[in-house]
Design a protein around this motif. Structure first.
Motif, short mmCIF file in Angstrom:
data_model
loop_
_atom_site.label_atom_id
_atom_site.label_comp_id
_atom_site.label_asym_id
_atom_site.label_seq_id
_atom_site.Cartn_x
_atom_site.Cartn_y
_atom_site.Cartn_z
N GLY A 186 -3.95 4.79 -0.62
CA GLY A 186 -4.75 5.16 0.52
C GLY A 186 -5.03 6.64 0.61
O GLY A 186 -5.93 7.07 1.34
N ASP A 228 -0.58 -5.67 8.46
CA ASP A 228 -1.35 -4.57 9.06
C ASP A 228 -1.70 -3.48 8.05
O ASP A 228 -2.85 -3.01 8.04
CB ASP A 228 -0.59 -3.98 10.25
CG ASP A 228 -0.51 -4.95 11.43
OD1 ASP A 228 -1.20 -5.99 11.41
OD2 ASP A 228 0.26 -4.67 12.37
N PRO A 229 -0.76 -3.06 7.18
CA PRO A 229 -1.15 -2.07 6.17
C PRO A 229 -2.26 -2.57 5.24
O PRO A 229 -3.15 -1.80 4.86
CB PRO A 229 0.15 -1.82 5.40
CG PRO A 229 1.24 -2.18 6.35
CD PRO A 229 0.70 -3.31 7.16
N THR A 263 4.44 4.99 3.36
CA THR A 263 4.57 5.42 4.75
C THR A 263 3.88 4.48 5.73
O THR A 263 3.92 4.70 6.93
CB THR A 263 3.97 6.82 4.93
OG1 THR A 263 2.58 6.79 4.51
CG2 THR A 263 4.71 7.85 4.09
N ALA A 264 3.24 3.43 5.22
CA ALA A 264 2.49 2.52 6.09
C ALA A 264 3.41 1.86 7.11
O ALA A 264 4.52 1.44 6.78
CB ALA A 264 1.78 1.47 5.26
N GLU A 265 2.93 1.76 8.34
CA GLU A 265 3.72 1.12 9.40
C GLU A 265 3.67 -0.39 9.22
O GLU A 265 2.61 -1.00 9.22
CB GLU A 265 3.18 1.50 10.77
CG GLU A 265 4.02 0.98 11.92
CD GLU A 265 3.56 1.48 13.27
OE1 GLU A 265 4.06 0.98 14.30
OE2 GLU A 265 2.69 2.38 13.31
N ALA A 315 0.43 6.08 -3.63
CA ALA A 315 -0.13 5.96 -2.28
C ALA A 315 -1.65 5.83 -2.41
O ALA A 315 -2.38 6.81 -2.23
CB ALA A 315 0.24 7.17 -1.43
N ALA A 360 -5.47 -2.43 7.15
CA ALA A 360 -5.86 -1.03 7.33
C ALA A 360 -6.49 -0.48 6.06
O ALA A 360 -7.45 0.30 6.11
CB ALA A 360 -4.65 -0.20 7.73
N TYR A 361 -5.95 -0.88 4.92
CA TYR A 361 -6.53 -0.42 3.65
C TYR A 361 -7.94 -0.98 3.48
O TYR A 361 -8.85 -0.26 3.02
CB TYR A 361 -5.65 -0.84 2.48
CG TYR A 361 -6.10 -0.25 1.15
CD1 TYR A 361 -5.98 1.10 0.91
CD2 TYR A 361 -6.66 -1.06 0.18
CE1 TYR A 361 -6.42 1.65 -0.29
CE2 TYR A 361 -7.10 -0.53 -1.03
CZ TYR A 361 -6.97 0.83 -1.26
OH TYR A 361 -7.40 1.36 -2.45
N THR A 392 0.86 -1.19 0.00
CA THR A 392 0.00 0.00 0.00
C THR A 392 0.90 1.24 0.00
O THR A 392 1.82 1.33 -0.79
CB THR A 392 -0.95 -0.03 1.21
OG1 THR A 392 -0.20 -0.15 2.42
CG2 THR A 392 -1.92 -1.21 1.11
N ASP A 393 0.64 2.20 0.86
CA ASP A 393 1.41 3.43 0.86
C ASP A 393 2.81 3.21 1.43
O ASP A 393 3.00 2.39 2.34
CB ASP A 393 0.69 4.49 1.70
CG ASP A 393 -0.71 4.80 1.17
OD1 ASP A 393 -1.16 4.11 0.23
OD2 ASP A 393 -1.35 5.71 1.69
#
Length: 297
Positions: free
Chosen positions: A221, A243-244, A183-185, A219, A247-248, A180-181
């Motif tokens: 998201g 997790d990313p 910057t995703a954790e 990105a 989250a998406y 995904t992005d």
């Protein structure tokens, strides 16, 4: 806990070297060379043929049918830098057989030789080609979905947004272990699968210095998500992208998109393609096939 099948494969395979420009050719060759061992010989179909979608190589998989077939594009994973038609051939064959849909695999250009936006532009070209000539191929272009794994899932959701904005939305999108992005954790997992270093290399290859990684085409998201097609997101318990990805899926649901997220326990990044290694891979493909059947009916 890692699945025993994953532990066995990891023990037999050892630790691969870090992914770098120098090791990329060997990684590409290894990815291709292990296809038979990892994914099996592939399922027989009515027809499988290679072609050109206005210059973009594609492979068309046709299950038996006496009526025009619905279509699902499949975009392979490999961090935008590896993979191709052959690495995902067994997967596409199995998906076509189970779903009853024609599968169009897209051999988009790879980074770093062809950085952003080459890959997504190739996908757009293939989609436009299919919409134009699909009827001549015995396909029902009114029923089209898109799917992909890893970097291919990233491309799929970008393509889905572009299709929505053009007024010709897909009937569904399926995202397996999606990137995904940037910057995703990442998930904190101890895994023999994708490592943060490898993911960073792939980002640098596809979207090198000077490219705005915060734009929606990189990105997803950050884009307006309302109106995207019904979505299935598949994640793996021991994947740094777990997790990313989930989250998406939540963000899609919050935007009013029918979205389902399913986590495969004990699995790692890239499990989906490895039909001959992991029982969960066949279960996941069956779930994707069922989703395509429902949304393309």
């Amino acid at each position: 806990m890692l699945h025993p099948q994953v532990l066995a494969v990891a023990k037999a395979g050892g630790v691969p070297p870090p992914l770098t420009v120098e090791t990329l050719p060997a990684a590409r060759a290894g990815f291709a060379a292990t296809t038979l061992t990892e994914a099996g010989p592939g399922t027989p179909l009515a027809a499988v043929s290679d072609g050109s979608a206005d210059g973009v190589p594609v492979r068309l998989y046709l299950p038996p049918s006496e009526t025009p077939l619905p279509v699902a594009f499949y975009l392979h994973g490999g961090g935008w830098a590896m993979g191709g038609l052959d690495t995902h051939d067994p997967l596409c064959r199995y998906l076509a057989a189970l779903s009853g849909a024609a599968i169009v695999a897209v051999d988009y250009r790879l980074a770093p030789e062809h950085p952003f936006p080459a890959a997504i532009d190739d996908v757009d070209t293939a989609v436009a080609w299919l919409r134009r000539v699909g009827g001549e191929l015995g396909l029902d272009v009114s029923r089209v979905a898109i799917a992909g794994d890893s970097a291919g899932a990233h491309l799929a959701t970008v393509a889905a947004r572009r299709a929505r904005d053009r007024g010709r939305p897909f009937a569904a999108q399926v995202l397996v272990c999606p990137i995904t992005d940037h910057t995703a954790e990442l998930s904190d997992v101890d895994s023999p699968g994708l490592l943060p270093q490898g993911l960073e290399f792939c980002w640098d290859a596809y979207a090198p210095a000077g490219v705005d990684r915060d734009q929606p085409d990189l990105a997803p998201g950050s884009a307006e998500l309302a109106g995207l097609p019904p979505t299935l997101v598949i994640t793996a318990e021991h994947d740094i992208l777990r997790d990313p990805g989930e989250a998406y899926a939540r963000a899609l649901a919050e935007a009013g998109v029918p979205a389902v997220s399913v986590r495969y326990q004990g699995m790692i990044h890239g499990f989906f393609r490895r039909l001959a290694r992991f029982d969960a891979a066949r279960q996941a493909v069956a779930q994707v096939a069922a989703t395509l059947r429902a949304e393309l009916s």
